[in-house]
Design an enzyme around this catalytic site. Structure first.
Site, mmCIF file in Angstrom:
data_model
loop_
_atom_site.group_PDB
_atom_site.id
_atom_site.type_symbol
_atom_site.label_atom_id
_atom_site.label_comp_id
_atom_site.label_asym_id
_atom_site.label_seq_id
_atom_site.Cartn_x
_atom_site.Cartn_y
_atom_site.Cartn_z
ATOM 1 N N GLY A 229 34.202 -7.649 67.861
ATOM 2 C CA GLY A 229 35.469 -8.472 67.801
ATOM 3 C C GLY A 229 35.070 -9.690 67.139
ATOM 4 O O GLY A 229 34.174 -9.828 66.168
ATOM 5 N N THR A 233 35.657 -15.022 69.808
ATOM 6 C CA THR A 233 35.690 -14.480 71.176
ATOM 7 C C THR A 233 34.145 -14.156 71.438
ATOM 8 O O THR A 233 33.631 -14.403 72.760
ATOM 9 C CB THR A 233 36.485 -13.055 71.154
ATOM 10 O OG1 THR A 233 37.709 -13.351 70.839
ATOM 11 C CG2 THR A 233 36.449 -12.385 72.511
ATOM 12 N N GLY A 234 33.281 -13.735 70.596
ATOM 13 C CA GLY A 234 31.778 -13.489 70.625
ATOM 14 C C GLY A 234 31.114 -14.807 71.264
ATOM 15 O O GLY A 234 30.302 -14.492 72.107
ATOM 16 N N GLU A 251 28.974 -7.634 67.689
ATOM 17 C CA GLU A 251 29.131 -7.463 66.197
ATOM 18 C C GLU A 251 30.549 -8.125 65.890
ATOM 19 O O GLU A 251 31.546 -7.988 66.306
ATOM 20 C CB GLU A 251 29.665 -6.160 65.980
ATOM 21 C CG GLU A 251 28.321 -5.161 66.103
ATOM 22 C CD GLU A 251 27.632 -4.956 64.758
ATOM 23 O OE1 GLU A 251 28.246 -4.972 63.640
ATOM 24 O OE2 GLU A 251 26.411 -4.810 64.575
ATOM 25 N N CYS A 285 36.059 -5.695 59.294
ATOM 26 C CA CYS A 285 35.114 -6.744 59.340
ATOM 27 C C CYS A 285 34.345 -6.698 58.135
ATOM 28 O O CYS A 285 33.925 -7.933 57.827
ATOM 29 C CB CYS A 285 34.189 -6.506 60.419
ATOM 30 S SG CYS A 285 33.246 -4.840 60.555
ATOM 31 N N GLU A 386 37.861 -16.225 57.953
ATOM 32 C CA GLU A 386 38.163 -14.722 58.017
ATOM 33 C C GLU A 386 39.570 -14.614 57.925
ATOM 34 O O GLU A 386 40.287 -15.149 59.043
ATOM 35 C CB GLU A 386 37.467 -13.983 59.251
ATOM 36 C CG GLU A 386 37.627 -12.494 58.941
ATOM 37 C CD GLU A 386 37.033 -11.857 60.255
ATOM 38 O OE1 GLU A 386 37.088 -12.288 61.181
ATOM 39 O OE2 GLU A 386 36.426 -10.679 60.123
HETATM 40 P P1 NAD Z 1 39.086 -10.473 69.262
HETATM 41 O O1 NAD Z 1 37.821 -10.942 69.455
HETATM 42 O O2 NAD Z 1 40.556 -11.342 69.310
HETATM 43 O O3 NAD Z 1 39.285 -9.288 70.561
HETATM 44 C C1 NAD Z 1 38.404 -8.346 70.970
HETATM 45 C C2 NAD Z 1 38.750 -7.633 72.219
HETATM 46 O O4 NAD Z 1 37.875 -8.688 73.246
HETATM 47 C C3 NAD Z 1 39.923 -7.833 72.738
HETATM 48 O O5 NAD Z 1 40.564 -6.734 72.110
HETATM 49 C C4 NAD Z 1 39.935 -7.999 74.036
HETATM 50 O O6 NAD Z 1 40.124 -6.759 74.980
HETATM 51 C C5 NAD Z 1 38.460 -8.799 74.050
HETATM 52 N N1 NAD Z 1 38.611 -10.298 74.558
HETATM 53 C C6 NAD Z 1 39.212 -10.843 74.226
HETATM 54 N N2 NAD Z 1 38.742 -12.266 74.705
HETATM 55 C C7 NAD Z 1 37.890 -12.012 75.618
HETATM 56 C C8 NAD Z 1 37.051 -12.838 76.568
HETATM 57 N N3 NAD Z 1 37.326 -14.140 76.752
HETATM 58 N N4 NAD Z 1 36.199 -12.022 77.276
HETATM 59 C C9 NAD Z 1 35.959 -11.011 77.366
HETATM 60 N N5 NAD Z 1 36.865 -10.008 76.317
HETATM 61 C C10 NAD Z 1 37.503 -10.542 75.588
HETATM 62 O O7 NAD Z 1 39.296 -9.452 67.974
HETATM 63 P P2 NAD Z 1 40.259 -8.764 67.328
HETATM 64 O O8 NAD Z 1 41.445 -9.624 66.844
HETATM 65 O O9 NAD Z 1 40.780 -7.661 68.418
HETATM 66 O O10 NAD Z 1 39.527 -8.014 66.411
HETATM 67 C C11 NAD Z 1 39.402 -8.628 64.934
HETATM 68 C C12 NAD Z 1 37.967 -9.070 64.716
HETATM 69 O O11 NAD Z 1 36.873 -8.344 65.004
HETATM 70 C C13 NAD Z 1 37.571 -9.654 63.539
HETATM 71 O O12 NAD Z 1 37.064 -10.921 63.503
HETATM 72 C C14 NAD Z 1 36.840 -8.645 62.922
HETATM 73 O O13 NAD Z 1 35.789 -9.286 61.893
HETATM 74 C C15 NAD Z 1 36.004 -8.080 64.117
HETATM 75 N N6 NAD Z 1 35.276 -6.992 63.942
HETATM 76 C C16 NAD Z 1 33.935 -6.970 63.645
HETATM 77 C C17 NAD Z 1 33.282 -5.523 63.530
HETATM 78 C C18 NAD Z 1 31.786 -5.621 63.231
HETATM 79 O O14 NAD Z 1 31.251 -4.614 63.269
HETATM 80 N N7 NAD Z 1 31.100 -6.448 63.085
HETATM 81 C C19 NAD Z 1 34.055 -4.430 63.452
HETATM 82 C C20 NAD Z 1 35.484 -4.718 63.496
HETATM 83 C C21 NAD Z 1 36.071 -5.800 63.756
#
Ligand code: NAD
Length: 488
Positions: A229, A233-234, A251, A285, A386
């Site tokens: 994600g 959030t990470g 990731e 990503c 991003e």
């Molecule tokens: P996001 O970080 O907003 O959310 C991802 C998921 O995390 C959500 O579906 C939710 O279920 C969960 N989440 C949200 N807040 C949380 C918390 N506080 N605790 C635990 N879980 C939580 O990301 P998004 O908008 O769904 O996805 C897009 C992002 O993901 C972009 O930044 C993209 O670059 C990244 N991404 C990275 C990769 C990679 O392999 N590096 C691949 C695809 C997407």
């Protein structure tokens, strides 16, 4: 409104479909139409799934039977292959992906599962006769329940990218899949859950968001979190997980530079640059979002690229002529366009304005045309943040050192592309880039036997490759004095 004939997509817990008190609608981002409804998980569903997975880890025998794990992973791979057309259709309808791009995503699942089936059988560990009659060995044991959190942009490929090594290691799993892809999640659960010989409770999937995800991150019964994600959030997950000192595989976001050297084969490179921007409508990503061009070819690249981006056919997945689908929803269209408007206000030069489609047959959908902006100041937010949409910035450089410095001037370090016909330059530059993947004369080519992950704020650890399993195993040193004395 969803009609009574539409089924409610539910969670898959302990080998059964489970409902929730809260139902929401699933929407086709290309039309705004409701295509179904789904059960939304909160804390309670997450906790139930954790309890089930914890029990399955202790009682099912899954953790000690690697032959079973390999068989199940191979069968799961077959099941994904058999259901490819359904997954592709649904990725088009709920996630907006053109069918070609949906096929690209789905193809990862069987490859990943088969690689991990093999990985389940190749644990060799280490051992040694430390001194006369005394031995040491290291065994690798599964950690327990793996908490898997995947984003909406590629739920099939990214959910399975974490699930494969977790199962190969002998963990059980709770997958928190995103509410934006609830119908797809339900099909994933059906494919995974129906796998012959998979014990109930080993894989549990819930459709949720940050509330259910947070329960996984906080639970003392979930020792490892595999998260894909955003970087924001990470970081939040890292902070929360610190209370229980969890293992984390992260990731995260990216801001991929595409470097065009003066000797690049532009007939080869420019179609790749366009593709790097429009695949998954820039919601990837690894989207190529920063074009770095040698100053002597900049005029040609600017004109040629603009001509190519102007004619990208934007449209719904249902139209086979579409080259780029919609953004996930209208709120994200507005978010992306605000970043573009701000960049223009701050001095970015418009080469191709692109932007939201607000008239004609596509107006009801969340469509955004590709955008190309030329910038000089690398510190601008449009270069540093991003965008997660089809927006490309272009900057020029004069020397190899300058190209490397511009590419590395980012908090992110997920991936990069280098285009050159020289023998020496691409390898020299690849070694200097702060980036988890570097493609030479190509973009976004991934293989399960090779590691994928980020430098800097793009992540922690590696998914795919032999390193992927490290997120799910503990190493145990056993010292052995079996009474064996050497023959005389
Ligand atoms: P996001 O970080 O907003 O959310 C991802 C998921 O995390 C959500 O579906 C939710 O279920 C969960 N989440 C949200 N807040 C949380 C918390 N506080 N605790 C635990 N879980 C939580 O990301 P998004 O908008 O769904 O996805 C897009 C992002 O993901 C972009 O930044 C993209 O670059 C990244 N991404 C990275 C990769 C990679 O392999 N590096 C691949 C695809 C997407």
């Amino acid at each position: 409104m969803a009609t009574a004939t539409m089924s409610v997509a539910r969670h898959w817990i302990d080998g059964e479909w489970v409902d929730s008190g809260e139902h929401r609608n699933s929407v086709n981002p290309a039309t705004g139409e409701v295509i179904g409804s789904f059960a939304m998980a909160g804390a309670q569903e997450a906790q139930t799934a954790i309890d089930v997975a914890h029990r399955a880890f202790r009682e099912s025998g899954w953790r000690t039977d690697r032959l079973l794990r390999a068989r199940v992973l191979n069968r799961m791979a077959d099941r994904f292959e058999q259901r490819t057309d359904e997954l592709v259709e649904l990725l088009g309808r709920e996630n907006g992906k053109t069918h070609d791009q949906g096929r690209l995503e789905v193809a990862f699942a069987p490859e990943t599962l088969r690689f991990n089936a093999a990985l389940a059988l190749t644990d060799l560990g280490t051992n040694s006769q430390v001194t006369d009659g005394e031995f040491s060995l290291v065994v690798r044991q599964p950690m327990g329940v793996a908490g898997i959190i995947a984003p909406w942009n590629s739920p099939v490929a990214l959910g399975i990218r974490s699930l494969g090594p977790a199962l190969a290691a002998g963990c059980t799993a709770v997958m928190n899949l995103p509410y934006q892809t609830a119908q797809i999640n339900s099909l994933i659960a059906e494919i995974v859950g129906g796998t012959e010989e998979l014990p109930p409770g080993v894989v549990n999937t819930i459709t949720g968001g940050h509330v259910s995800g947070d329960v996984l991150v906080r639970s003392p019964d979930v020792p490892t979190i595999s998260f894909t994600g955003s970087t924001a959030t990470g970081k939040q997950i890292s902070a929360t997980a610190a209370a229980n000192l969890k293992r984390l595989g992260l990731e995260l976001g990216g801001k991929t530079p595409l470097i065009l050297f003066e000797d690049a084969d532009l007939d080869h490179a420019l179609p790749i640059v366009v593709n790097a921007l429009i695949v998954f409508a820039g919601q990837f990503c690894m989207t190529g979002s920063r074009l770095l061009v040698h100053e002597r070819i900049a005029d040609h690249v600017r004109t040629e690229l603009a001509a190519r981006l102007e004619v990208v056919k934007v449209g719904p997945a249902a139209d086979p002529a579409s080259e780029m689908g919609p953004i996930i929803d209208k709120a994200n269209v507005e978010r992306i366009d605000k970043l573009v408007r701000d960049a223009i206000d701050q001095g970015a030069k418009v080469i191709v304005r692109g932007g939201p489609i607000s008239e004609g047959p596509l107006a009801a959908g969340a469509f955004y045309r590709p955008t190309l902006l030329e910038v000089e100041d690398s510190s601008m937010p449009i270069v540093q943040e991003e965008v997660f949409g089809p927006v490309l910035t272009m900057q020029t450089f004069a020397t190899e050192a300058e190209a490397i410095a511009l590419a590395n001037d980012s908090q992110y370090g997920l991936s990069a592309s280098v285009f050159s016909r020289d023998v020496d330059v691409p390898m020299r530059v690849a070694f200097a880039l702060e980036s988890g993947s570097v493609w030479v004369n190509d973009w976004a080519k991934l293989h399960d036997q090779f590691e994928e992950g980020g430098f800097k704020a793009s992540g922690v650890g590696r998914m795919r490759g032999l390193m992927a399993i490290e997120d799910f195993v503990e190493a145990k040193h056993i010292r052995l004095q079996p009474g064996v004395t050497p023959v005389g």
